[in-house]
Design a protein around this motif. Structure first.
Motif, mmCIF file in Angstrom:
data_model
loop_
_atom_site.group_PDB
_atom_site.id
_atom_site.type_symbol
_atom_site.label_atom_id
_atom_site.label_comp_id
_atom_site.label_asym_id
_atom_site.label_seq_id
_atom_site.Cartn_x
_atom_site.Cartn_y
_atom_site.Cartn_z
ATOM 1 N N GLY A 197 30.303 13.563 44.593
ATOM 2 C CA GLY A 197 30.341 12.809 43.530
ATOM 3 C C GLY A 197 28.945 11.948 43.321
ATOM 4 O O GLY A 197 29.056 11.327 42.356
ATOM 5 N N SER A 198 28.091 11.841 44.501
ATOM 6 C CA SER A 198 27.097 10.836 44.159
ATOM 7 C C SER A 198 25.972 11.537 45.128
ATOM 8 O O SER A 198 26.179 12.316 46.121
ATOM 9 C CB SER A 198 27.595 9.389 44.786
ATOM 10 O OG SER A 198 27.983 9.598 46.249
ATOM 11 N N GLU B 64 30.274 13.246 50.288
ATOM 12 C CA GLU B 64 30.995 13.754 48.946
ATOM 13 C C GLU B 64 30.153 14.346 47.856
ATOM 14 O O GLU B 64 28.936 14.217 47.759
ATOM 15 C CB GLU B 64 31.593 12.488 48.339
ATOM 16 C CG GLU B 64 32.320 11.823 49.416
ATOM 17 C CD GLU B 64 33.605 12.274 49.709
ATOM 18 O OE1 GLU B 64 34.118 13.662 49.333
ATOM 19 O OE2 GLU B 64 34.238 11.744 50.754
ATOM 20 N N GLN C 7 39.741 10.635 47.255
ATOM 21 C CA GLN C 7 38.516 11.948 46.831
ATOM 22 C C GLN C 7 39.315 13.072 46.095
ATOM 23 O O GLN C 7 38.859 13.654 45.198
ATOM 24 C CB GLN C 7 37.783 12.345 47.947
ATOM 25 C CG GLN C 7 36.733 11.289 48.369
ATOM 26 C CD GLN C 7 35.815 11.016 47.385
ATOM 27 O OE1 GLN C 7 35.223 11.840 46.533
ATOM 28 N NE2 GLN C 7 35.216 9.677 47.431
ATOM 29 N N ASP D 266 36.133 20.691 49.972
ATOM 30 C CA ASP D 266 36.116 19.520 49.112
ATOM 31 C C ASP D 266 35.062 18.500 49.228
ATOM 32 O O ASP D 266 35.040 17.486 48.651
ATOM 33 C CB ASP D 266 37.503 18.944 48.954
ATOM 34 C CG ASP D 266 37.752 18.297 50.408
ATOM 35 O OD1 ASP D 266 36.815 17.853 51.062
ATOM 36 O OD2 ASP D 266 38.992 18.407 50.452
ATOM 37 N N HIS D 267 33.982 18.782 49.993
ATOM 38 C CA HIS D 267 32.959 18.082 50.339
ATOM 39 C C HIS D 267 31.696 19.058 50.993
ATOM 40 O O HIS D 267 31.933 20.131 50.905
ATOM 41 C CB HIS D 267 33.177 17.015 51.303
ATOM 42 C CG HIS D 267 33.881 17.387 52.578
ATOM 43 N ND1 HIS D 267 34.922 17.864 53.019
ATOM 44 C CD2 HIS D 267 32.980 17.921 53.705
ATOM 45 C CE1 HIS D 267 34.919 18.419 54.359
ATOM 46 N NE2 HIS D 267 33.761 18.194 54.833
ATOM 47 N N ALA E 20 36.232 15.439 42.249
ATOM 48 C CA ALA E 20 34.914 15.523 42.240
ATOM 49 C C ALA E 20 34.319 16.864 42.128
ATOM 50 O O ALA E 20 34.601 17.636 42.848
ATOM 51 C CB ALA E 20 34.175 14.884 43.425
ATOM 52 N N SER F 4 40.459 12.368 42.674
ATOM 53 C CA SER F 4 39.369 12.450 41.753
ATOM 54 C C SER F 4 38.775 13.651 41.069
ATOM 55 O O SER F 4 38.027 13.705 40.474
ATOM 56 C CB SER F 4 38.314 11.495 42.268
ATOM 57 O OG SER F 4 37.559 11.968 43.463
ATOM 58 N N PRO G 32 27.865 18.991 42.145
ATOM 59 C CA PRO G 32 26.815 18.968 40.907
ATOM 60 C C PRO G 32 26.115 19.922 40.500
ATOM 61 O O PRO G 32 26.037 20.720 41.552
ATOM 62 C CB PRO G 32 25.858 17.769 41.790
ATOM 63 C CG PRO G 32 25.996 17.927 43.140
ATOM 64 C CD PRO G 32 27.541 18.256 43.258
#
Length: 323
Positions: free
Chosen positions: A279-280, A277, A183, A238-239, A188, A186, A191
């Protein structure tokens, strides 16, 4: 898992100075913000601590009469203040009592609280609190502290107003980088926050504080993440922080309640099984307990799912308030 990070830019306090006991505290200052993993001093609720035994601590705290996010509920303190206060207890003890370096990362596996609504009425001054904390299941890797469970009783003017507890583990920056390598590499990007559900439907007055977005299915919402929020995202992570998921569970309880019912989330029992995360999409679902079609008596079951896995679960018990 709730993971808390100390802001990288924050100067380290002098750990090892004499602890301030609640009996001595005049509530003139908070504990150093780094010790409870907050960037803003205004978000620190603990004011002092002292050790009574190897596994027993007395911690002082103060709740403000008003807060930008943990706002009063029909003249009562927001029970989520109890959750955040208990979260801060774990960090303070790790750094101050068990000598965990500020650079270490914390992973919380569960957090529970129960409040007594009759003792949450806001008075004419901030609530000066005494927290009785008992630790158990203290874990070490060799001679280094690795985690524990702790139970908390919060008292105000001699009355127990909340109880609860949590368990967590902590790890070195190197081990965390190995754990999170995929992670972190990447990178991320959080959003862009989507459209919130109507704030009044989830017990909020501003869409900025809403963490639920609409979904195509009934009794399901998309977790709404806004990293600009100054309380839920007090500093870089980071999350998605675990307190966002706890707030989502509270807002789901409001969304499932009939009409314009004013709810007090009197009890929450939660577990965190995986990082959420950026990212999704993360989907929040609710289920009424059998035999309780309103969820007001037996508690509402709330779960969060991401990439086909359950990442969070909570049972939320609420009390309906007049007006």
């Amino acid at each position: 898992m709730i993971q808390t990070l100390v802001p990288a830019h924050a100067p380290a306090p002098a750990i090892g100075t004499a602890p301030v006991g609640p009996s001595q505290s005049t509530f003139t200052s908070t504990v150093p913000r780094q010790l409870v993993h907050r960037a803003a001093v205004a978000e620190v609720f603990l004011t002092g601590w002292r050790q009574l035994a190897d596994d027993h601590y007395l911690i002082s705290a103060q709740w403000p009469r008003a807060h930008s996010f943990f706002a009063p509920v029909s003249g009562r303190y927001d029970p989520m203040l109890a959750a955040e206060t208990m979260r801060q207890v774990g960090a303070l003890l790790a750094h101050s009592a068990f000598d965990v370096p500020l650079s270490h990362k914390f992973l919380m596996w569960d957090l529970d609280y129960t409040v007594m609504p009759e003792h949450l009425t806001i008075g004419t001054r901030p609530a000066d609190l005494e927290l009785d904390v008992v630790c158990s299941e203290i874990r070490r890797r060799g001679r280094k502290f690795a985690g524990l469970r702790y139970e908390v009783a919060i008292r105000h003017e001699g009355q127990v107003i909340a109880t609860g507890g949590a368990s967590y583990t902590c790890t070195s920056p190197e081990a965390y980088r190995r754990l999170r390598a995929g992670q972190l590499e990447s990178a991320a990007v959080p959003p862009i926050p989507g459209t919130p559900v109507p704030p009044a439907r989830v017990g909020r007055s501003s869409g900025f504080d809403v963490v639920l977005g609409p979904a195509a299915e009934a009794q399901c919402w998309q977790l709404r993440v806004d990293t600009r929020h100054p309380v839920l995202f007090d500093h870089y992570v980071d999350h998605v922080p675990g307190m966002v998921l706890l707030e989502a569970a509270r807002q789901v309880a409001h969304a499932m309640a009939p009409g314009d019912t004013v709810l007090l989330p009197t009890s929450v029992h939660s577990t965190f099984s995986r990082y959420v995360e950026f990212g999704s999409p993360c989907w929040i679902e609710a289920e009424y307990p059998s035999g309780d079609p309103t969820g007001l008596d037996g508690g509402l079951r709330v779960t969060a799912h991401q990439d086909g896995e359950t990442v969070f679960a909570a049972t939320v018990t609420t009390t309906a308030l007049p007006g």
